[in-house]
Scaffold this motif. Structure first.
Motif, PDB file in Angstrom:
ATOM      1  N   PRO A 209       0.791  -1.236   0.000  1.00 15.00           N
ATOM      2  CA  PRO A 209       0.000   0.000   0.000  1.00 15.00           C
ATOM      3  C   PRO A 209       0.819   1.279   0.000  1.00 15.00           C
ATOM      4  N   GLY A 210       2.005   1.271   0.565  1.00 15.48           N
ATOM      5  CA  GLY A 210       2.822   2.477   0.603  1.00 15.48           C
ATOM      6  C   GLY A 210       4.263   2.129   0.324  1.00 15.48           C
ATOM      7  N   LEU A 211       4.772   2.518  -0.838  1.00 14.35           N
ATOM      8  CA  LEU A 211       6.112   2.125  -1.277  1.00 14.35           C
ATOM      9  C   LEU A 211       7.011   3.355  -1.335  1.00 14.35           C
ATOM     10  N   HIS A 212       8.190   3.264  -0.707  1.00 13.56           N
ATOM     11  CA  HIS A 212       9.139   4.381  -0.660  1.00 13.56           C
ATOM     12  C   HIS A 212      10.517   3.873  -1.067  1.00 13.56           C
ATOM     13  N   TRP A 213      11.165   4.602  -1.987  1.00 14.22           N
ATOM     14  CA  TRP A 213      12.491   4.195  -2.443  1.00 14.22           C
ATOM     15  C   TRP A 213      13.557   4.597  -1.432  1.00 14.22           C
ATOM     16  N   ILE A 214      14.507   3.707  -1.261  1.00 16.99           N
ATOM     17  CA  ILE A 214      15.732   3.994  -0.517  1.00 16.99           C
ATOM     18  C   ILE A 214      16.861   4.169  -1.527  1.00 16.99           C
ATOM     19  N   THR A 215      17.616   5.264  -1.385  1.00 21.38           N
ATOM     20  CA  THR A 215      18.819   5.467  -2.178  1.00 21.38           C
ATOM     21  C   THR A 215      20.024   5.198  -1.283  1.00 21.38           C
ATOM     22  N   PRO A 216      20.825   4.177  -1.578  1.00 22.80           N
ATOM     23  CA  PRO A 216      21.972   3.882  -0.722  1.00 22.80           C
ATOM     24  C   PRO A 216      22.885   5.093  -0.554  1.00 22.80           C
ATOM     25  N   GLN A 217      23.399   5.230   0.646  1.00 21.95           N
ATOM     26  CA  GLN A 217      24.264   6.338   1.044  1.00 21.95           C
ATOM     27  C   GLN A 217      23.544   7.681   1.109  1.00 21.95           C
ATOM     28  N   SER A 218      22.218   7.689   1.023  1.00 22.14           N
ATOM     29  CA  SER A 218      21.445   8.929   1.128  1.00 22.14           C
ATOM     30  C   SER A 218      20.593   8.880   2.385  1.00 22.14           C
ATOM     31  N   ARG A 219      20.946   9.720   3.348  1.00 18.00           N
ATOM     32  CA  ARG A 219      20.243   9.746   4.637  1.00 18.00           C
ATOM     33  C   ARG A 219      18.794  10.178   4.451  1.00 18.00           C
ATOM     34  N   PHE A 220      17.907   9.554   5.237  1.00 24.30           N
ATOM     35  CA  PHE A 220      16.509   9.963   5.254  1.00 24.30           C
ATOM     36  C   PHE A 220      15.979   9.820   6.670  1.00 24.30           C
ATOM     37  N   ALA A 221      14.763  10.283   6.902  1.00 24.23           N
ATOM     38  CA  ALA A 221      14.181  10.235   8.243  1.00 24.23           C
ATOM     39  C   ALA A 221      12.772   9.665   8.174  1.00 24.23           C
ATOM     40  N   ILE A 222      12.425   8.922   9.185  1.00 30.36           N
ATOM     41  CA  ILE A 222      11.046   8.516   9.433  1.00 30.36           C
ATOM     42  C   ILE A 222      10.683   9.077  10.796  1.00 30.36           C
ATOM     43  N   LYS A 223       9.912  10.166  10.769  1.00 30.15           N
ATOM     44  CA  LYS A 223       9.582  10.903  11.995  1.00 30.15           C
ATOM     45  C   LYS A 223      10.860  11.252  12.746  1.00 30.15           C
ATOM     46  N   SER A 224      11.045  10.731  13.961  1.00 26.88           N
ATOM     47  CA  SER A 224      12.188  11.145  14.782  1.00 26.88           C
ATOM     48  C   SER A 224      13.441  10.316  14.548  1.00 26.88           C
ATOM     49  N   LEU A 225      13.357   9.250  13.735  1.00 25.23           N
ATOM     50  CA  LEU A 225      14.515   8.409  13.462  1.00 25.23           C
ATOM     51  C   LEU A 225      15.236   8.868  12.195  1.00 25.23           C
ATOM     52  N   VAL A 226      16.537   9.111  12.315  1.00 20.87           N
ATOM     53  CA  VAL A 226      17.382   9.432  11.163  1.00 20.87           C
ATOM     54  C   VAL A 226      18.092   8.151  10.746  1.00 20.87           C
ATOM     55  N   ILE A 227      18.049   7.841   9.444  1.00 24.42           N
ATOM     56  CA  ILE A 227      18.478   6.529   8.963  1.00 24.42           C
ATOM     57  C   ILE A 227      19.488   6.688   7.840  1.00 24.42           C
ATOM     58  N   ASP A 228      20.612   5.989   7.975  1.00 29.85           N
ATOM     59  CA  ASP A 228      21.613   5.927   6.916  1.00 29.85           C
ATOM     60  C   ASP A 228      21.603   4.530   6.309  1.00 29.85           C
ATOM     61  N   PRO A 229      21.198   4.397   5.038  1.00 29.22           N
ATOM     62  CA  PRO A 229      21.269   3.101   4.368  1.00 29.22           C
ATOM     63  C   PRO A 229      22.655   2.909   3.744  1.00 29.22           C
ATOM     64  N   VAL A 230      23.290   1.804   4.073  1.00 18.13           N
ATOM     65  CA  VAL A 230      24.686   1.574   3.699  1.00 18.13           C
ATOM     66  C   VAL A 230      24.777   0.360   2.778  1.00 18.13           C
ATOM     67  N   THR A 231      25.363   0.548   1.604  1.00 14.09           N
ATOM     68  CA  THR A 231      25.595  -0.559   0.686  1.00 14.09           C
ATOM     69  C   THR A 231      26.563  -1.559   1.302  1.00 14.09           C
ATOM     70  N   VAL A 232      26.250  -2.853   1.149  1.00 15.21           N
ATOM     71  CA  VAL A 232      27.103  -3.903   1.702  1.00 15.21           C
ATOM     72  C   VAL A 232      27.396  -4.951   0.630  1.00 15.21           C
ATOM     73  N   PRO A 233      28.527  -5.665   0.761  1.00 16.65           N
ATOM     74  CA  PRO A 233      28.859  -6.737  -0.189  1.00 16.65           C
ATOM     75  C   PRO A 233      28.074  -8.007   0.120  1.00 16.65           C
ATOM     76  N   HIS A 234      27.028  -8.252  -0.643  1.00 11.94           N
ATOM     77  CA  HIS A 234      26.188  -9.435  -0.443  1.00 11.94           C
ATOM     78  C   HIS A 234      25.565  -9.793  -1.790  1.00 11.94           C
ATOM     79  N   ASP A 235      25.244 -11.071  -1.985  1.00 12.58           N
ATOM     80  CA  ASP A 235      24.784 -11.528  -3.295  1.00 12.58           C
ATOM     81  C   ASP A 235      23.286 -11.301  -3.479  1.00 12.58           C
TER      82      ASP A 235
END
Length: 271
Positions: A110-136
């Motif tokens: 119902p609600g889809l949001h894109w994450i861009t790796p290495q681009s910080r974003f926030a969900i309300k009071s939480l600040v989130i850094d998505p980090v690219t990792v070596p995985h298959d």
């Protein structure tokens, strides 16, 4: 299955403003991590079927409708299996990378949001850094959370401790760290050769010794909690993971804890 709404809004936030986390379970049969600061609550991955996910959330005092979002690290079933069903039944927004979405394994949500790796974003009071990792996987990320001066790293499913990962997760106050396998148990265990090569390769999963190597690079001064996670049912044992990390703490294992597959981990608070 009907799950009753917990009487208390979020038990993780009994001490107002503290960053807290809990595990629904961790391992090859399913993964899920709750993160809350009392104002915001998110679920990182949901590798359990709908009813089991609801049951495990209820055990931690959380109803799915209390979730502000689900964050997906990658498309493997032990992380994605319950995301779509939980989102559709309870209207929970889902954040994930385009690569994970285009794997085609999620279904409509119902609600889809894109994450861009290495681009910080926030969900309300939480600040989130998505980090690219070596995985298959197609476009895997792991997450670092910050709120009110506290930080938590969720770092599982990576094949080797890269410089990029070490830099991104340094200075955390708590860390959920993959300790997937013991090399000897993997080598002599029941997996077929191809799967052994995948698990032990640079795009697979961290061995206990690699987790210790990465932890030493991250620094231990600020770390209040270190959670050994994603332990393989066949290729590791809790005592081996703890044995690998304890020497870094001068033999003091009080900061170490294991997130189990069956029972997960109850709420932990970061000062």
């Amino acid at each position: 299955m009907s799950v009753a709404l917990p009487a208390e809004p979020l038990p993780a936030a009994s001490a107002a403003g503290r960053l807290c986390f809990a595990s629904l379970g961790s391992g090859s049969k399913g993964n899920g991590t709750l993160v809350s600061d009392g104002e915001t609550c998110v679920l990182v991955d949901c590798g359990f079927g709908l009813r089991e996910a609801e049951r495990r959330l209820a055990r931690l005092g959380v109803h799915p409708r209390q979730l502000d979002a689900m964050l997906v690290t990658h498309e493997h079933g032990d992380h994605l299996r319950g995301v779509g069903p939980l989102a559709r039944r309870h209207g929970v927004p889902v954040h994930l990378t385009p690569g994970t979405w285009f794997s085609g394994r999620l279904g409509e949500v119902p609600g889809l949001h894109w994450i861009t790796p290495q681009s910080r974003f926030a969900i309300k009071s939480l600040v989130i850094d998505p980090v690219t990792v070596p995985h298959d996987a197609r476009e895997p990320v792991q997450f670092r959370f910050e709120t009110r001066g506290c930080s938590l790293g969720v770092l599982t499913d990576l094949g080797h401790p890269s410089d990029h990962v070490a830099e991104a997760f340094s200075g955390c106050d708590a860390l959920i760290l993959e300790c997937n396998h013991d090399p000897h148990l993997l080598r002599t265990g029941p997996y077929p050769p191809k799967l052994k090569r995948r698990v032990g390769g640079n795009w697979g999963h961290l061995a206990n010794g690699q987790a210790a190597e990465l932890l030493a690079r991250l620094g231990l001064d600020r770390l209040q909690r270190i959670v050994c996670s994603h332990l393989s049912e066949h290729n590791n044992r809790a005592e081996l993971a703890l044995e690998a990390l304890t020497p870094l703490l001068d033999g003091d294992a009080s900061r170490l804890i294991v997130a189990a597959q069956d029972h997960g981990l109850h709420w932990q608070a970061i000062s």
